[in-house]
Design an enzyme around this catalytic site. Structure first.
Site, PDB file in Angstrom:
ATOM      1  N   ASP A  81     -24.500 -35.485 -40.396  1.00 25.61           N
ATOM      2  CA  ASP A  81     -25.953 -35.735 -40.402  1.00 25.61           C
ATOM      3  C   ASP A  81     -26.380 -35.930 -39.059  1.00 25.61           C
ATOM      4  O   ASP A  81     -26.105 -36.842 -38.573  1.00 25.61           O
ATOM      5  CB  ASP A  81     -26.149 -36.719 -41.669  1.00 25.61           C
ATOM      6  CG  ASP A  81     -27.718 -36.709 -42.013  1.00 25.61           C
ATOM      7  OD1 ASP A  81     -28.431 -35.698 -41.910  1.00 25.61           O
ATOM      8  OD2 ASP A  81     -28.034 -37.841 -42.389  1.00 25.61           O
ATOM      9  N   ASP A 103     -29.033 -31.574 -34.328  1.00 28.11           N
ATOM     10  CA  ASP A 103     -30.295 -31.905 -34.330  1.00 28.11           C
ATOM     11  C   ASP A 103     -30.918 -31.788 -33.141  1.00 28.11           C
ATOM     12  O   ASP A 103     -30.923 -32.594 -32.320  1.00 28.11           O
ATOM     13  CB  ASP A 103     -30.729 -33.189 -35.269  1.00 28.11           C
ATOM     14  CG  ASP A 103     -32.153 -33.426 -35.243  1.00 28.11           C
ATOM     15  OD1 ASP A 103     -32.797 -32.613 -34.643  1.00 28.11           O
ATOM     16  OD2 ASP A 103     -32.329 -34.408 -35.840  1.00 28.11           O
ATOM     17  N   SER A 213     -35.970 -38.873 -50.160  1.00 31.09           N
ATOM     18  CA  SER A 213     -35.879 -40.051 -51.073  1.00 31.09           C
ATOM     19  C   SER A 213     -37.212 -40.408 -51.580  1.00 31.09           C
ATOM     20  O   SER A 213     -38.392 -40.059 -51.147  1.00 31.09           O
ATOM     21  CB  SER A 213     -35.695 -41.434 -50.212  1.00 31.09           C
ATOM     22  OG  SER A 213     -34.255 -41.607 -50.137  1.00 31.09           O
ATOM     23  N   ASN A 253     -31.642 -34.062 -48.910  1.00 30.15           N
ATOM     24  CA  ASN A 253     -31.096 -35.462 -48.185  1.00 30.15           C
ATOM     25  C   ASN A 253     -31.413 -36.505 -48.673  1.00 30.15           C
ATOM     26  O   ASN A 253     -32.882 -36.779 -48.714  1.00 30.15           O
ATOM     27  CB  ASN A 253     -31.205 -35.349 -46.714  1.00 30.15           C
ATOM     28  CG  ASN A 253     -30.347 -34.199 -45.992  1.00 30.15           C
ATOM     29  OD1 ASN A 253     -29.628 -33.428 -46.641  1.00 30.15           O
ATOM     30  ND2 ASN A 253     -30.279 -34.336 -44.698  1.00 30.15           N
TER      31      ASN A 253
HETATM   32  P1  13P Z   1     -34.487 -40.310 -46.563  1.00 30.68           P
HETATM   33  O1  13P Z   1     -34.756 -41.267 -45.655  1.00 30.68           O
HETATM   34  O2  13P Z   1     -35.796 -39.982 -47.445  1.00 30.68           O
HETATM   35  O3  13P Z   1     -33.555 -40.999 -47.513  1.00 30.68           O
HETATM   36  O4  13P Z   1     -33.723 -39.204 -45.728  1.00 30.68           O
HETATM   37  C1  13P Z   1     -32.380 -38.992 -45.704  1.00 30.68           C
HETATM   38  C2  13P Z   1     -32.244 -37.937 -44.483  1.00 30.68           C
HETATM   39  O5  13P Z   1     -33.096 -36.943 -44.311  1.00 30.68           O
HETATM   40  C3  13P Z   1     -30.680 -37.755 -44.143  1.00 30.68           C
HETATM   41  O6  13P Z   1     -30.805 -36.789 -43.305  1.00 30.68           O
HETATM   42  O1  G3H Z   2     -31.712 -39.339 -41.508  1.00 29.67           O
HETATM   43  C1  G3H Z   2     -30.888 -40.103 -41.042  1.00 29.67           C
HETATM   44  C2  G3H Z   2     -30.166 -40.987 -42.276  1.00 29.67           C
HETATM   45  O2  G3H Z   2     -31.044 -41.507 -43.281  1.00 29.67           O
HETATM   46  C3  G3H Z   2     -29.250 -41.734 -41.681  1.00 29.67           C
HETATM   47  O3  G3H Z   2     -29.521 -42.947 -41.005  1.00 29.67           O
HETATM   48  O4  G3H Z   2     -28.589 -42.621 -38.773  1.00 29.67           O
HETATM   49  O5  G3H Z   2     -29.310 -44.872 -39.916  1.00 29.67           O
HETATM   50  O6  G3H Z   2     -27.270 -43.593 -40.651  1.00 29.67           O
HETATM   51  P1  G3H Z   2     -28.723 -43.603 -40.070  1.00 29.67           P
HETATM   52 ZN    ZN Z   3     -32.523 -36.397 -41.992  1.00 28.67          ZN
END
Ligand code: 13P
Ligand code: G3H
Ligand code: ZN
Length: 317
Positions: A81, A103, A213, A253
């Site tokens: 991610d 990204d 979310s 996500n």
């Molecule tokens: P949320 O912060 O809405 O859970 O999004 C997560 C996300 O996009 C991880 O890449």
């Molecule tokens: O979009 C980001 C995800 O919520 C991951 O978050 O980089 O704090 O692990 P993080």
């Molecule tokens: Zn994201």
């Protein structure tokens, strides 16, 4: 069983979306697998750069392999991610990931294309697919003027050009959502007109929705009643997941919501049992509550009940 991300997308496209859930630790991993099995859903497990550095990236890989043994019926892809170029190349090299996200959305269009193209060239010979991002995901707020707001959303013509030039396999688009627990100040949600316009120029092409979310208000209220201070937290209406999936959004996500479940469980546990200090009792509650949460999201996404169909599709490949 770990399967290619593209195989999951082929089965889901236009019908339902695959939930992509972030993990950092053993409790999230166990809750995620349990919830996916309980709801008969394929899923994507995703690891951010931050998660890889939290303990040791090998720990995450070992947990996922072990969860795969513990839950032999699970069907999932493993995804990086929000990778930068170096992390994406490392993950491709490792051979563990089904797909990586590069990204470079903060760069100019040309630079984003160039970086994404380099990652695609490294990934494709190994059968790994690449998610890229175009547009400005964060900060699309209601108090911003419409023209300004629309300019932050992914431009459909640019999306088409970006995909053709970079060769990426799926595209994260800015369609009105943003990361974290404070997405909107009012009733705003996904810009369906924008998703439809992108799908029209990229028919059959998998789109990805970040920042999905739902920030359940009962969760926020319980956290605040147990000493939290999350005033004004707000997320995406989960009833919008499926309509978005029908317009080509294959991957949704969700990370913040899992953190909220964790926060609520632990705040309530230690508020109600101030003399306790053992980590396992609240950890056990969290795993059960997270599994329930995952199953409920998979129902909204339409992925619940798709496990056997997706497995049959994967076996044909
Ligand atoms: P949320 O912060 O809405 O859970 O999004 C997560 C996300 O996009 C991880 O890449
Ligand atoms: O979009 C980001 C995800 O919520 C991951 O978050 O980089 O704090 O692990 P993080
Ligand atoms: Zn994201």
């Amino acid at each position: 069983m770990i399967v290619p991300t593209r195989t999951l997308f082929e089965h889901a496209y236009g019908k339902y979306a695959i939930g992509a859930y972030n993990i950092n630790n053993l409790e999230q991993t166990m809750g995620l697998f349990r919830g996916a099995i309980d709801s008969h859903s394929p899923f994507i497990i995703q690891i951010s750069k931050g998660a890889r550095g939290y303990t040791d990236k090998r720990m995450l890989e070992a947990m996922i392999r072990t969860a795969d043994d513990i839950f032999p019926n699970a069907l999932f892809a493993v995804h990086l991610d929000h990778g930068d170029e170096q992390t994406a190349l490392e993950c491709i090299e490792s051979g563990f990931y089904s797909s990586v996200m590069i990204d470079a959305s903060h760069e100019s269009f040309e630079e984003n294309v160039a970086i994404t193209k380099r990652v695609v060239q490294a990934a494709h010979p190994r059968g790994i697919s690449v998610e890229a991002e175009l547009g400005m995901l964060g900060g699309v707020e209601e108090d911003i003027k419409v023209d300004e707001k629309n300019s932050m959303l992914t431009d459909p013509e640019e999306a088409k050009e970006f995909v053709a030039e970079s060769g990426c396999d799926s595209l994260a688009c800015a369609i009105g959502t943003s990361h974290g627990a404070y997405k909107f100040s009012g009733g705003q949600g996904i810009h369906f007109d924008r998703v439809a316009a992108i799908q029209k120029l990229l028919p059959g092409y998998p789109l990805v929705m970040h920042g999905s979310s739902s920030v359940p208000q009962d969760e926020v209220a319980r956290i605040n009643a147990a000493g939290g201070q999350l005033g004004g937290a707000k997320g995406v209406d989960p009833e919008q997941y499926l309509p978005a999936a029908k317009l080509g959004v294959c991957k949704v996500n969700i990370d913040t919501d899992g953190r909220l479940v964790w926060c609520r469980v632990h705040r309530e546990y230690f508020r109600d049992k101030p003399a306790e200090f053992d980590l396992r009792p609240p950890g056990k509650i969290f795993m059960a509550e997270y599994a329930k949460f995952i199953a409920s999201r998979n129902v909204y996404l339409g992925s619940a009940g798709q496990l056997e169909g997706a497995r049959a599709h994967a076996m044909k490949k």
